[in-house]
Scaffold this motif. Structure first.
Motif, PDB file in Angstrom:
ATOM      1  N   PRO B  33       0.829  -1.211   0.000  1.00 14.76           N
ATOM      2  CA  PRO B  33       0.000   0.000   0.000  1.00 14.76           C
ATOM      3  C   PRO B  33       0.860   1.256   0.000  1.00 14.76           C
ATOM      4  O   PRO B  33       1.943   1.273   0.582  1.00 14.76           O
ATOM      5  CB  PRO B  33      -0.814  -0.108   1.296  1.00 14.76           C
ATOM      6  CG  PRO B  33      -0.080  -1.060   2.163  1.00 14.76           C
ATOM      7  CD  PRO B  33       0.763  -1.924   1.290  1.00 14.76           C
ATOM      8  N   GLY B  36       0.840   8.709   1.001  1.00 17.38           N
ATOM      9  CA  GLY B  36       1.518   9.897   0.471  1.00 17.38           C
ATOM     10  C   GLY B  36       2.805   9.574  -0.258  1.00 17.38           C
ATOM     11  O   GLY B  36       3.309  10.369  -1.050  1.00 17.38           O
ATOM     12  N   GLY B  37       3.367   8.421   0.031  1.00 21.43           N
ATOM     13  CA  GLY B  37       4.592   8.008  -0.643  1.00 21.43           C
ATOM     14  C   GLY B  37       5.850   8.685  -0.121  1.00 21.43           C
ATOM     15  O   GLY B  37       6.944   8.454  -0.646  1.00 21.43           O
ATOM     16  N   THR B  38       5.741   9.486   0.905  1.00 25.42           N
ATOM     17  CA  THR B  38       6.927  10.243   1.340  1.00 25.42           C
ATOM     18  C   THR B  38       7.984   9.354   2.000  1.00 25.42           C
ATOM     19  O   THR B  38       9.167   9.672   1.960  1.00 25.42           O
ATOM     20  CB  THR B  38       6.548  11.384   2.309  1.00 25.42           C
ATOM     21  OG1 THR B  38       5.898  10.821   3.447  1.00 25.42           O
ATOM     22  CG2 THR B  38       5.645  12.399   1.655  1.00 25.42           C
ATOM     23  N   LEU B  40       7.721   5.733   1.460  1.00 24.32           N
ATOM     24  CA  LEU B  40       7.835   4.590   0.562  1.00 24.32           C
ATOM     25  C   LEU B  40       8.679   4.908  -0.675  1.00 24.32           C
ATOM     26  O   LEU B  40       9.573   4.151  -1.057  1.00 24.32           O
ATOM     27  CB  LEU B  40       6.440   4.128   0.127  1.00 24.32           C
ATOM     28  CG  LEU B  40       6.450   2.855  -0.692  1.00 24.32           C
ATOM     29  CD1 LEU B  40       6.376   1.648   0.222  1.00 24.32           C
ATOM     30  CD2 LEU B  40       5.314   2.803  -1.694  1.00 24.32           C
ATOM     31  N   THR B 113       0.880  11.112   5.400  1.00 22.19           N
ATOM     32  CA  THR B 113      -0.373  10.834   6.103  1.00 22.19           C
ATOM     33  C   THR B 113      -0.135  10.273   7.498  1.00 22.19           C
ATOM     34  O   THR B 113       0.949   9.777   7.821  1.00 22.19           O
ATOM     35  CB  THR B 113      -1.219   9.817   5.324  1.00 22.19           C
ATOM     36  OG1 THR B 113      -0.497   8.579   5.256  1.00 22.19           O
ATOM     37  CG2 THR B 113      -1.533  10.303   3.916  1.00 22.19           C
TER      38      THR B 113
END
Ligand SMILES: Cc1cc2nc3c(=O)[nH]c(=O)nc-3n(C[C@H](O)[C@H](O)[C@H](O)COP(=O)(O)OP(=O)(O)OC[C@H]3O[C@@H](n4cnc5c(N)ncnc54)[C@H](O)[C@@H]3O)c2cc1C
Lengths: 780, 303
Positions: B33, B36-38, B40, B113
């Motif tokens: 999942p 925000g990807g910050t 990941l 997030t």
């Protein structure tokens, strides 16, 4: 063949090499200023602020391959074997190269050829290149590099520079890169007051806004073109050609947009694998360093251990300075010899000291390599001698500014190297300017605007725990290469159809050279439209973009060439009217004679003509420091004074620099906006050195090589920079009388911040960057 | 031929509801999942992580807001730091809002997030000490339905996220009393915490709850210090404390979270040594920092 991914792609023909920062006339910014002394805008300003200025990472060529470099995870190891078969067999991989594939010289170096292209027998620092891969996709290249099997026999790293002297040699050249003893005056002299101090300076990284990137394109004649963000294209070409085993005329370096210009552009360990892979595969090859590789690959500021003893009389006049300076050069020599010369020569600072005794060493260790970072050598000692001045002031019960005022150097005084300071040295005037400048107001309780406390807007700062400190520092730095370097530059100016073109391989790194060149030509020839062509090695050499050289040597060469064109332009007119060229002036595009009889326009006179001239500028020669550290080693010196105001949370040890008042000796302001920008940039870099910037290692292994681990100043950390005085006393030997401005604020501001933190906390502050635990007040 | 396609051939799904997201994860167990990807994407870019597939959570509107549920707030895992930092949220759970405002530069706070902060479980995750002090629960959605776990159980690994599960909501109590989050960093601009303290007052339970972040792999609760200081507060009166009590509380908290090294017969602790006994200077400073933060936090909560 190559095209920019930037904004000009559409305009580029299929074969045009366009990813070059063509510095042309202003881009319709409504800019009307021209000539010297005014705020001419850089031609690339709009593109840079819009993010469409093409840097090397934006280069692209049809059918290009991607490179990746395998770097050593160990700081010191013997390489037992390298097995590239798995990597070479991976689908998509086109070439894998190691030391065995270097056709020319295996070693290179800017001053001393002591550095292998690829480590083969021994690894000497964490991140040293071992092998490189070219593949059809960047991920493939990275995976293949990781699939190279290297068997290491890990060796004990030498990471304490003090132990390097006695340690077994890390390199056939030994561990002592240079030793300079300096003896000036009477060793037996003593003062009534003596203070001692030990100062440690950390490892600042150039941390460029753009990581290293480049493109190599093989040529049909067996040569290669390197499109890289070079700041010294001819040296880079010569180094590359030697390693590629090619004649220099078969290697061409084309300078692309340069995103930061210190040691980060002087890492041939980046450019050489690129060229070798292009030659081997016959394809264009592109390499873009990751941020981690960027931190591991290029050189850093020399960490230093500095021991000082200052003697003064009861009135605070300096009698003798004794110092031991130890610079950690890291694994290879690079610019260490130059940094050491500056550190030794400026060890006592811009003060009159009758007796100076210094021992300086630059030693080899297994730490990350050290090299050229603005103000190298000069910055480290400034932090130390200014710390000593604060100690002396405290011991004598004198105001720190007053103590300094009693010792300032002036034109005509001697450096401890025996060289007479012949250039303007308005040190006292600078100090007075910052001392008398208004202090920033203290925030008051009923102040509406929020007080930005140390630790930030959402930090834990508490006004009751915050102390304000004020500190002073004075410093000096040399301009141009020292100790006999030939500092020549060549420029060509051409005028045709009312437009002038400047051809000079001095690289525009953001320092503003291209703008200055335009201003010079506008001033001398009265032509508005001036284009500065991008630099490459087909042009004559101009030398590196460093140490404030180009304002002096390349600016000087442009001016001379422009003046020769001016003579060509005016000669026929003068002859026609029977007067000498000197009686004609060019202003606002008009040519007028002294008596006003003749009046015509430049455009009219130029009509149908094409005028050319090429000229060189070579400052007076310098000499190497002798066995007593004596000699006329420097061409010119620049001075600055800074008063720092800091707020310290004395419980948490968090620091915010509130205000930096700068007074600088600039010779002459050629472009006020650029001068201000350079000073702001330099102060900010100095604040980073003072507070947060330190590339930490654990036993030679770089810890957290990322922009999270390595904390640069952000907009909230950058202080208010107030230029309270620019002393314009022209340096008669410098073209236009101008001095370089970039380095002096970097040299002085860390020392000023340290002085202010001392004042706020009462702690000695002997280490930069300042650790929070050393900035908490003693009695909490 | 290029190896390009082979390596970027991962699938990206963008479910519009929690159920769809859970189903997508069940259908492709190797997928990861991403909110925000910050965190990941930094791991992907540095080559630490090569997810076979991504399930993007950005379109699941049900987890991007909050709602009230009997004295609690149900906070969607997709709430961004920027959203939590706004005044309406700050009126609800002030300490979480303060943590959100301190969590990195604006670009990161616009994307990062609450759920990502919890799932990443970094020692410096700013939301974590606040959630620990609030004694919040997380609601996890999985193929077998949803379950509720105390956030501390999740962070300590007592009851970790199971395969195929998603963080859906955080159930946080609404305490209607002062709360403080304080973060010490190495610079004035945005930075990771070197130490942080979250402190909440819970008048209904006559409790003070405090959690210290960034000094250990997960937030630490100095339970004894909490109980001690809660017993000194006049909950029905002015709720003030003598400054010396705040100082003592700070030191109590700091000693609990950064204890003296266990006595070692080879290198005995020197009680006469510099402040902090035989602690290395950096550790002594950390302890001093925690003490100052806890003292300031308590002082602000009671002022
Ligand atoms: C420059 C920078 C500065 C930062 N500064 C701070 C800071 O000061 N303080 C701080 O606390 N953090 C900071 N961070 C970290 C980060 O921004 C936060 O942790 C953020 O909350 C992560 O949220 P995200 O949505 O971006 O998570 P993502 O990167 O999308 O995901 C992170 C991890 O959580 C998993 N995940 C995400 N959502 C869910 C879910 N609903 N269910 C299950 N798993 C999930 C992902 O699979 C991944 O493993 C910083 C990051 C950067 C890049």
């Amino acid at each position: 063949m190559t095209a920019a991914r930037g904004g000009r792609e559409a305009a580029a023909g299929p074969d045009a090499v366009t990813a070059l920062p063509t510095v042309a006339a202003p881009l319709g910014t409504g800019e009307t200023e021209r000539g010297l002394g005014v705020c001419v805008l850089p031609a690339d300003a709009a593109a840079k602020t819009q993010g469409i200025f093409p840097y090397a990472a934006d280069l692209w060529a049809e059918g290009l391959l991607w490179a990746a470099v395998l770097r050593s995870p160990h700081p010191h190891a013997r390489i037992v074997s390298i097995d590239t078969t798995h990597a070479a067999d991976m689908p998509g991989v086109r070439a894998v190269i190691t030391h065995a594939d270097v056709p020319g010289d295996a070693m290179h170096g800017r001053r001393v050829a002591d550095r292998p292209v690829f480590a083969h027998d021994v690894v000497r620092h964490h991140g040293e290149p071992i092998a490189a891969v070219a593949a059809d996709h960047p991920d493939t290249a990275r995976l293949a590099a990781a699939a190279i099997i290297v068997e290491y026999e890990v060796l004990e790293p030498v990471t304490d520079p003090e132990k390097a002297f006695a340690a077994p040699p890390l390199h056939p050249d030994g561990n002592l890169i240079r030793h300079i003893p300096l003896r000036f005056g009477d060793p037996a002299a003593t003062g009534e007051v003596v203070v001692e101090g030990v100062y440690r300076i950390g490892r600042q990284d150039p941390a460029p806004v753009g990581a290293e990137a480049g493109l190599a394109v093989p040529r049909p004649d067996g040569g290669v073109e390197l499109y890289v963000a070079s700041t010294d294209p001819h040296t880079d070409r010569d180094l590359a050609a030697a390693c590629f085993g090619l004649e220099t005329d078969r290697v061409k370096v084309v300078v692309t947009g340069v995103p930061g210009a210190m040691a980060d552009r002087e890492d041939p360990g980046f450019q050489l694998p690129l060229g070798l892979l292009a030659l081997k595969t016959g394809h264009p090859v592109k390499l873009v360093a990751t941020r981690e590789e960027s931190f591991l690959g290029h050189a850093h500021r020399h960490p230093a251990l500095l021991r000082y003893r200052h003697h003064a009389d009861a009135e605070g006049r300096l009698v003798k300075v004794e110092a031991q300076l130890l610079l950690d050069a890291g694994a290879y020599a690079d610019a260490s010899s130059d940094a050491l010369a500056a550190a030794v020569a400026f060890a006592a600072g811009p003060y009159v000291v009758p007796h100076v005794f210094v021992e300086g060493w630059a030693v080899r260790t297994n730490n990350p390599p050290s090299g050229h970072v603005r103000g190298e050598g000069a910055m480290q000692v400034c932090a130390a001698y200014e710390g000593q001045m604060d100690k002396l002031a405290a011991k004598l019960g004198l105001d720190p500014a007053e103590l300094r005022m009693r010792n300032v150097m002036a034109t005509g005084d001697l450096l401890p190297t025996g060289q007479t300071v012949t250039c303007p040295a308005p040190v006292g005037e600078l100090l007075k300017a910052v001392r008398d400048a208004e202090l920033p107001p203290l925030p008051s309780a009923d102040d509406e605007t929020e007080w930005l406390l140390p630790g930030g807007l959402e930090g834990a700062g508490e006004p009751g725990a915050v102390r304000r400190g004020v500190g002073y520092a004075l410093g000096m730095v040399h301009m141009l290469g020292a100790e006999g370097h030939d500092e020549v530059s060549t420029a060509t100016v051409r005028v045709q159809n009312g437009t002038a073109t400047v051809i000079c391989s001095a690289v525009e790194t953001g320092q503003g050279f291209a703008t200055l060149a335009r201003q010079i030509v506008q001033e001398v020839l009265g032509v508005d439209e001036v284009a500065v062509l991008p630099a490459d090695t087909d042009q004559p050499p101009a030398g590196p973009s460093a140490r404030g050289r180009h304002t002096w040597v390349s600016g000087g060469a442009v001016e001379r060439a422009a003046k020769m064109v001016r003579t060509q332009l005016l000669q026929p007119l003068a002859a026609k009217f029977g007067m000498s060229v000197e009686l004609l002036t060019i202003a606002d595009g008009k040519i007028t004679s002294y008596d006003g009889v003749l009046s015509t326009t430049v455009a009219e006179t130029l009509h149908g003509k094409e005028l050319w001239a090429t000229a060189q500028c070579r400052p007076h020669p310098t000499e190497k420091l002798d066995e007593n550290g004596q000699g006329d080693a420097f061409v010119g010196l620049a001075f600055a004074a800074i008063r720092a105001v800091v707020d310290v949370d004395i419980e948490l040890g968090t620091i915010r620099v509130v205000d930096m008042a700068v007074a600088q000796d600039v010779g002459r302001v050629l472009n006020p906006r650029q001068v201000a920008a350079r000073i702001e940039a330099g102060v900010t870099q100095g604040v980073g050195m003072a507070l947060t910037e330190d590339l930490r290692t654990a036993r030679g292994v770089v810890k957290r090589p990322s922009l999270t681990g390595y904390a640069l100043p952000t907009a909230l950390d950058a202080p208010r920079v107030r230029i309270v005085k620019l002393v314009e006393e022209r340096d008669v030997v410098a073209p236009f009388g101008a001095k370089a401005v970039s380095a002096a604020p970097v040299v002085v501001s860390p020392a000023a911040v340290a002085a202010a933190v001392r004042a706020a906390t009462g702690r000695p502050v002997g280490r930069l960057p300042i650790r929070p635990q050393t900035a908490v007040a003693r009695q909490v | 031929m290029s190896t390009y396609a082979r390596q970027t051939g991962s699938t990206v799904t963008l479910p519009a509801s929690l159920d769809e997201a859970v189903a997508a994860l069940a259908a492709m167990p190797t997928a990861v999942p991403v909110a925000g990807g910050t965190d990941l994407m930094a791991a992907v870019n540095s080559g630490l992580l090569r997810p076979a597939g991504l399930v993007g959570l950005g379109r699941i509107s049900e987890i991007r807001g909050w709602q009230y549920a009997d004295g609690h707030a149900l906070l969607g895992a997709g709430l961004t730091h920027a959203r939590m930092g706004r005044p309406d949220f700050a009126a609800l759970i002030p300490a979480l809002a303060a943590a959100a405002r301190a969590a990195g530069p604006p670009q990161i706070r616009n994307a990062g997030t609450l759920g990502g902060n919890i799932a990443s479980a970094a020692p410096t995750g700013d939301a974590l000490p606040v959630l620990a002090a609030l004694e919040a629960n997380v609601i996890l959605a999985g193929p077998d339905g949803s379950r509720e776990v105390p956030v501390s159980h999740l962070l300590t690994g007592m009851d970790p996220l199971r395969p195929g599960e998603l963080l859906a909501f955080v159930r946080a109590p609404l305490l209607h009393a002062p709360q403080v989050f304080l973060k010490a960093t190495a610079r004035t601009g945005p930075g990771r915490a070197t130490a942080s303290v979250a402190l909440v007052l819970d008048p209904a339970r006559r409790g003070v709850r405090c959690a210290v972040g960034a000094v250990a792999p997960m937030p630490l609760r100095p339970l004894e210090a909490e109980r001690w200081v809660a017993g000194l507060i006049d909950w029905d009166g002015a709720r003030t404390l003598d400054p010396q009590v705040c100082t003592a509380f700070g030191e109590y908290v700091a000693m609990a979270c950064i204890p003296d090294p266990v006595d070692d017969p080879v290198n005995p602790v020197d009680p006469t040594g510099p402040a902090g006994g035989a602690l290395p200077p950096a550790v002594a400073h950390l302890r001093r920092t925690v003490a100052a933060l806890a003292r300031r936090a308590l002082g602000r909560a009671l002022s």
